[in-house]
Design an enzyme around this catalytic site. Structure first.
Site, mmCIF file in Angstrom:
data_model
loop_
_atom_site.group_PDB
_atom_site.id
_atom_site.type_symbol
_atom_site.label_atom_id
_atom_site.label_comp_id
_atom_site.label_asym_id
_atom_site.label_seq_id
_atom_site.Cartn_x
_atom_site.Cartn_y
_atom_site.Cartn_z
ATOM 1 N N TRP A 1 0.819 -1.211 0.000
ATOM 2 C CA TRP A 1 0.000 0.000 0.000
ATOM 3 C C TRP A 1 0.849 1.256 0.000
ATOM 4 O O TRP A 1 0.568 2.205 -0.750
ATOM 5 C CB TRP A 1 -1.004 -0.018 1.149
ATOM 6 C CG TRP A 1 -2.064 -1.044 0.912
ATOM 7 C CD1 TRP A 1 -2.256 -2.199 1.615
ATOM 8 C CD2 TRP A 1 -3.041 -1.053 -0.147
ATOM 9 N NE1 TRP A 1 -3.299 -2.909 1.063
ATOM 10 C CE2 TRP A 1 -3.790 -2.243 -0.013
ATOM 11 C CE3 TRP A 1 -3.350 -0.187 -1.189
ATOM 12 C CZ2 TRP A 1 -4.839 -2.577 -0.877
ATOM 13 C CZ3 TRP A 1 -4.388 -0.508 -2.052
ATOM 14 C CH2 TRP A 1 -5.116 -1.687 -1.888
ATOM 15 N N ASP B 1 -1.772 6.363 6.337
ATOM 16 C CA ASP B 1 -2.856 5.602 5.719
ATOM 17 C C ASP B 1 -3.269 4.566 6.753
ATOM 18 O O ASP B 1 -2.570 3.571 6.959
ATOM 19 C CB ASP B 1 -2.352 4.942 4.432
ATOM 20 C CG ASP B 1 -3.381 4.001 3.804
ATOM 21 O OD1 ASP B 1 -4.467 3.815 4.393
ATOM 22 O OD2 ASP B 1 -3.077 3.438 2.733
ATOM 23 N N LYS C 1 -12.862 -1.529 5.669
ATOM 24 C CA LYS C 1 -12.103 -2.564 6.375
ATOM 25 C C LYS C 1 -12.655 -2.710 7.797
ATOM 26 O O LYS C 1 -12.966 -3.798 8.236
ATOM 27 C CB LYS C 1 -10.616 -2.208 6.420
ATOM 28 C CG LYS C 1 -10.001 -1.814 5.064
ATOM 29 C CD LYS C 1 -9.819 -3.000 4.140
ATOM 30 C CE LYS C 1 -9.513 -2.592 2.705
ATOM 31 N NZ LYS C 1 -8.273 -1.887 2.490
#
Ligand SMILES: *Cc1c(COP(=O)(O)O)cnc(C)c1O
Length: 363
Positions: free
Chosen positions: A101, A175, A199
């Site tokens: 990511w 993040d 999530k």
């Protein structure tokens, strides 16, 4: 009704209580005669839902008053562009690459600014976190980006780096898509945080941004108005139609989190759940997790069978035992168990029992 345990990395499992309440309010929210999906975002009914969600999130995460909470759209990947559009001023930005990511984030940022890779754990297969003291930070970076929980590689910063002690005045951008609300956040170390809701908070479609006051108002001239943090903040996230139903669902989840005792209580449960699974993996001779002990994610636990030819049998058996979506990400293979807030301890106990049974049946 008993449901299977769902270990999906995202969109992830939601608390059954939240789904049940949403179902009961589907046709008529609080006597309004409307579904939340059918309300004007400017109606008093929806404004009350929105304001309650904002207030509950601020309380849960102890977000200081000098931070704005923005409800946006586009997900974590859109933020990979939106953050540099807003914060980079087209200048230098530092990235710490610790998995897929953060790697994606730095690649996207190159369209808008100069990227310096301050540290990269790729040579170690992203199984550890480079020590902050070793990061090669720029003297003039507009911000430093980290992914505080790498959903695919299963690596988590258990404490956020304190950039000031490294002699760096730049704001830290995190993040936190895949572990938001799984533990408290030390906002004194953070300038901005972003994450998709799907999530650990709610359904896909809502993107959460928490950004400090002084970082607003510096967007590049080419930044789309709907993605300019200043514009979004000035319009209370209603510059354009926000993802109303996803905000409502996230709001129900925030209420549920408060009933569970808040994020500190969730953190204790998440530590207990992940410890149980990592110990079972470490004690077995069939399963393996290669991430360094001190940075193993409490949310996303990737693991491998030493005999990969048995992967399909493992997954089929898991499904038969009511253990869903354990297949690992395609880029790393193997298995992955995501233990988000909605996963009860009993779900992890059931997984561990199945893993032990599967291992015995093989030997
Ligand atoms: C899932 C995820 C993303 C991407 O989110 P989208 O909503 O699909 O854009 C970004 N970062 C992290 C850490 C993630 O887990």
């Amino acid at each position: 009704m008993t449901r299977p345990y769902n270990f999906s990395a995202g969109p992830g499992a939601m608390p059954p209580e939240v789904l049940t309440q949403a179902a009961s309010e589907m046709l008529d929210w609080h006597g309004s005669g409307m579904s939340v999906m059918e309300m004007s975002h400017r109606s008093k009914e929806f404004i009350s839902i929105y304001e309650q969600a904002q207030a509950d999130l601020r309380e849960l995460l102890a977000i200081p008053q000098n931070f704005h909470i923005l409800f946006m759209q586009g997900g974590g990947l859109a933020e990979n562009a939106i953050v540099p559009l807003n914060l980079s001023r087209g200048e230098t930005v530092d990235f710490v690459v610790t998995g897929s990511w953060s790697q994606k984030s730095q690649k996207e940022a190159r369209k808008y600014c100069h990227v310096n890779i301050a540290a990269n754990s790729e040579a170690d297969g992203h199984t550890l976190l480079p020590k902050p003291a070793d990061w090669q930070l720029s003297t003039d970076a507009r911000y430093v980006h980290i992914c505080s929980n790498e959903t695919i590689h299963g690596v988590e910063f258990h404490t956020l780096p304190d950039l000031k002690t490294l002699g760096c005045q730049a704001p830290l951008v995190i993040d936190f898509s895949s572990h938001v609300a799984s533990r408290p956040v030390d906002w004194s170390r953070v300038g901005a945080a972003f994450g998709g809701a799907q999530k650990n908070i709610g359904p896909a479609g809502l993107t959460l941004v928490v950004v400090r006051d002084d970082l607003l108002g510096h967007a590049l001239s080419g930044c789309p108005s709907a993605f300019d943090y200043r514009t979004v903040a000035d319009h209370q996230s209603m510059y354009n139609t926000p993802p109303t139903y996803a905000i409502y669902m996230a709001g129900l989840t925030f209420k549920w989190l408060k009933l569970q005792g808040g994020v500190a209580a969730m953190e204790a449960r998440n530590i207990e759940k992940s410890k149980l699974l990592y110990e079972a993996i470490d004690q077995s001779s069939l399963y393996v997790n290669r991430v360094a002990q001190d940075c193993r994610s409490r949310m996303n636990v990737p693991f491998f069978l030493r005999d990969e030819s048995r992967n399909d049998a493992f997954l089929a058996g898991a499904r038969a035992h009511g253990l869903l979506q354990l297949k690992g990400h395609k880029s790393v293979g193997g298995m992955r168990a995501s233990l988000y807030n909605a996963m009860p301890l009993q779900g992890v106990q059931a997984l561990v029992a199945y893993m032990q049974e599967f291992e015995r049946s093989a030997s």
